[in-house]
Enzyme design. Structure first.
Site, PDB file in Angstrom:
ATOM      1  N   ALA A 171       1.082  -1.641   0.437  1.00 47.84           N
ATOM      2  CA  ALA A 171      -0.114   0.456   0.011  1.00 47.84           C
ATOM      3  C   ALA A 171       0.778   1.162  -0.166  1.00 47.84           C
ATOM      4  CB  ALA A 171      -0.999  -0.113   1.077  1.00 47.84           C
TER       5      ALA A 171
ATOM      6  N   GLY B 122       0.057  -4.655   1.491  1.00 53.61           N
ATOM      7  CA  GLY B 122      -1.626  -4.737   0.981  1.00 53.61           C
ATOM      8  C   GLY B 122      -1.222  -5.230  -0.699  1.00 53.61           C
TER       9      GLY B 122
ATOM     10  N   GLU C 179      -1.967  -9.084   0.478  1.00 52.60           N
ATOM     11  CA  GLU C 179      -3.155  -8.899   1.035  1.00 52.60           C
ATOM     12  C   GLU C 179      -4.321  -8.735  -0.206  1.00 52.60           C
ATOM     13  OE1 GLU C 179      -4.227  -6.575   4.712  1.00 52.60           O
ATOM     14  OE2 GLU C 179      -3.254  -4.900   3.553  1.00 52.60           O
TER      15      GLU C 179
ATOM     16  N   GLU D 203       4.180  -4.068   7.452  1.00 54.34           N
ATOM     17  CA  GLU D 203       3.767  -2.936   8.639  1.00 54.34           C
ATOM     18  C   GLU D 203       4.157  -2.793  10.200  1.00 54.34           C
ATOM     19  OE1 GLU D 203       0.403  -4.587   5.346  1.00 54.34           O
ATOM     20  OE2 GLU D 203       2.348  -5.258   6.533  1.00 54.34           O
TER      21      GLU D 203
END
Length: 240
Positions: free
Chosen positions: A67, A112, A115, A135
């Site tokens: 992300a 991300g 994910e 993260e």
């Protein structure tokens, strides 16, 4: 974000298969809100809606480095909640597609990006792939289904190892744990994902859609509930 580094998402179709490609090479396909919104639009496009199976890829060099956290860093809790209702909902949109989905992975598949891959039904990675949830080092945690899906797939002990330590792992480890469907030679990830998608696309679409839902629900249900769901879905499909 706009401009040459904003990125785009392309969709190509052939043989009933839609290939959805992230295209933000300058930022290693970092998933900004702009790119997430373009991905959501691609999933709603007729090319994807009318397809029999979907391949999601980042192209020949990288799946996604994660992300674009620079966008979210200054957000208030209310703004974060709004984000998850808007472009941040795209990960669940992938998971909820009625068609089978295959992630075609090479290079970085982090945060991300991982994910997004986990939201797909099957995952093919080439030998150059690199996975991880970084993260924790940024003072945050995976927030788009990463923990929920890894716990379901691998259990809490392995999830602690991966998420709390933020450690990187390769395709051989991921395959040994069951996170990957196949590992293929370098550069073969998209072709193999398309081949798997073609295999899935040959099955009756209603059976695929119902079975996907039953599998997801069974993973979170008691044996008795899962058995009932199987029987109800069988009855619904029996005359299709």
């Amino acid at each position: 974000m706009t401009g040459p580094d904003a990125g785009a998402v392309g969709v190509t179709t052939a043989g009933g298969i839609a290939v959805v490609a992230l295209d933000r090479a300058a930022k290693r396909n970092a998933l900004s809100t702009h790119l997430e919104s373009r991905l959501a639009e691609a999933l709603r496009s007729p090319s994807v809606v009318d397809s029999r199976a979907v391949v999601i890829t980042g192209g020949a060099a990288v799946f996604s480095a994660g992300a674009d956290v620079t966008e979210l860093r200054e957000m208030t809790p209310a703004a974060i909640a709004a984000y998850y209702r808007a472009s941040g909902a795209v990960y669940e949109a992938v998971a909820n597609l009625p068609q089978p989905t295959v992630a075609a992975i090479t290079g970085y598949c982090l945060g991300g990006g991982l994910e997004l891959a986990l939201a797909c039904d099957l995952r093919v990675a080439d030998e150059r792939a690199e996975f991880g949830f970084p993260e924790i080092g940024l003072g945050i945690l995976p927030g788009s289904g990463g923990i929920a899906r890894v716990v379901r797939e691998l259990g809490p002990a392995r999830t602690r190892d991966l998420v709390l330590r933020g450690r990187r792992f390769g395709p051989a480890e991921a395959a040994s744990w069951g996170l990957l469907t196949e590992v293929v030679p370098a550069g073969a990830h998209v072709d193999r994902a398309r081949a798997l998608a073609a295999e899935l696309a040959a099955a009756p679409p209603q059976a695929l859609a119902w079975t996907k839902q039953v599998i997801d629900a069974a993973a979170e249900s008691s044996h008795r509930t899962a058995l009932l769901l199987e029987q109800l879905a069988y009855a619904a499909l029996n005359r299709t």
